[in-house]
Enzyme design. Structure first.
Site, short mmCIF file in Angstrom:
data_model
loop_
_atom_site.label_atom_id
_atom_site.label_comp_id
_atom_site.label_asym_id
_atom_site.label_seq_id
_atom_site.Cartn_x
_atom_site.Cartn_y
_atom_site.Cartn_z
N GLU A 44 73.98 81.10 11.44
CA GLU A 44 73.45 80.01 12.20
C GLU A 44 73.03 78.78 11.78
O GLU A 44 72.50 79.01 10.73
CB GLU A 44 72.14 80.64 13.26
CG GLU A 44 71.67 79.52 14.14
CD GLU A 44 71.02 80.07 15.12
OE1 GLU A 44 70.33 79.43 15.97
OE2 GLU A 44 70.43 81.18 14.75
N LYS A 131 75.42 76.17 21.42
CA LYS A 131 74.38 77.18 22.13
C LYS A 131 74.00 76.62 23.40
O LYS A 131 73.49 75.58 23.76
CB LYS A 131 73.29 77.07 21.10
CG LYS A 131 72.33 78.24 21.38
CD LYS A 131 71.30 78.44 20.05
CE LYS A 131 70.45 79.35 20.28
NZ LYS A 131 69.40 79.83 19.19
N CYS A 165 72.76 83.68 18.18
CA CYS A 165 71.15 84.12 18.20
C CYS A 165 70.86 84.80 19.44
O CYS A 165 71.55 85.51 19.90
CB CYS A 165 70.26 82.81 17.81
SG CYS A 165 68.76 83.43 16.97
#
Length: 319
Positions: A44, A131, A165
């Protein structure tokens, strides 16, 4: 029998200095490709580094904190943008070696930062995934993505997608990705903690796909070096120096099979892990579980995904 060689590059990023990180990236990719890897994953926000100060520096989340504001401006100035010419060397190595490379970055969209995982693929522009929901304190730095980047790359041997994530605890996001038939999924994390390992292995079993759970390592000294590379700032320096002078991200990357078995696992240092992926395992696993098909009840549950880009402001053409 279809087999694909995959690798995760677990390395310390060049925090804040995204241009410096982009300059270092080809060497990392080449090191993984030299061992035969065709699909390569990084963790990430590898480009720019994870904003660990939000977790580790006392007061970083306080309103109007001068150090947080200074770091935000640095990342805005450094961030990857649409059609960024700095990405050209990455695209060139991907084209030359016929690779698929997933790498996280801070991306600037108008005046906001977003957490984006880019999939570089041969002969095409990078496929971004932004995201959808920044997690907890991350909302102080990143805007939300939308459904326009919830896609996969269609390679001739199978589809590749990624989530970032805690998106792996968004059941509907998982369902949308499973529907697109991933053969390989990149799960990008800052550190692959125990619960993150569970989420990644669950995703592999549920989606009947291989998962590259990619983490990074980070020391406070790297953040200090990155700040200096970006010209320094006294407020940002004070914020970083308030963090523990130790390792802050711990790797833990792993490559996982569709049976949830761990094929390769990293420690907490810089390293590259490899695995050969037997894609026949996907079809074999689908015999017992296809969460998008014979193990679904489309007559009971229906998911609609809005894939339109959410610009917020639309200027109608009056002419």
């Amino acid at each position: 029998m279809a087999r694909i060689a995959a690798a995760i590059v677990q390395a310390e990023p060049v925090p804040l200095d995204i241009s410096g990180g982009l300059e270092a990236l080809p060497a990392h990719i080449s090191a993984a490709a030299e061992s035969g890897a065709q699909v390569i994953a990084f963790g990430e926000t590898f480009l720019g580094g994870y904003p660990i100060w939000l977790d580790e520096s006392p007061g970083a989340a306080l309103w109007d904190h001068p150090g947080s504001k200074a770091l935000h401006k640095i990342l805005l100035d450094q961030a990857v943008v649409e059609n960024d010419p700095r990405l050209a060397p990455i695209q060139e190595i991907v084209d030359q070696r016929n690779l698929a490379v997933s790498v996280g970055a801070h991306e600037r969209v108008r005046s906001s930062l977003v957490n984006t995982q880019f999939l570089f693929r041969p002969g095409q522009s990078p496929l971004p995934h932004r995201k959808l929901v920044p997690t907890h304190g991350e909302r102080l730095i990143w805007a939300r993505g939308d459904g326009s980047t919830l896609g996969v790359h269609e390679a001739d041997w199978g589809n590749v997608g990624h989530l970032i994530c805690w998106e792996h605890w968004m059941p509907l996001a998982r369902a949308a990705m499973h529907n697109q038939g991933e053969a390989i999924h990149v799960a990008a994390w800052p550190t692959v903690r125990d619960t993150y390992s569970i989420a990644s292995r669950h995703y592999a079993f549920e989606g009947r796909c291989f998962v590259l759970a990619a983490g990074t390592v980070l020391h406070r000294s790297a953040l200090l070096d990155g700040l200096e590379r970006c010209g320094g700032n006294p407020e940002a320096l004070s914020l970083i120096e308030a963090m523990p002078d130790e390792k802050l991200q711990f790797g833990g990357s792993m490559i996982i099979s569709p049976t949830a078995d761990i094929l390769a696992e990293a420690g907490n240092l810089d390293e590259i892990i490899h695995a050969e992926l037997d894609l026949d395992l996907i079809g074999q696993g689908l015999a017992s579980l296809d969460t998008d098909g014979h193990y679904a009840r489309h007559d009971v549950f229906e998911l609609r995904v809005n894939t339109a880009e959410q610009a917020g402001v639309v200027f109608d053409d009056q002419n």
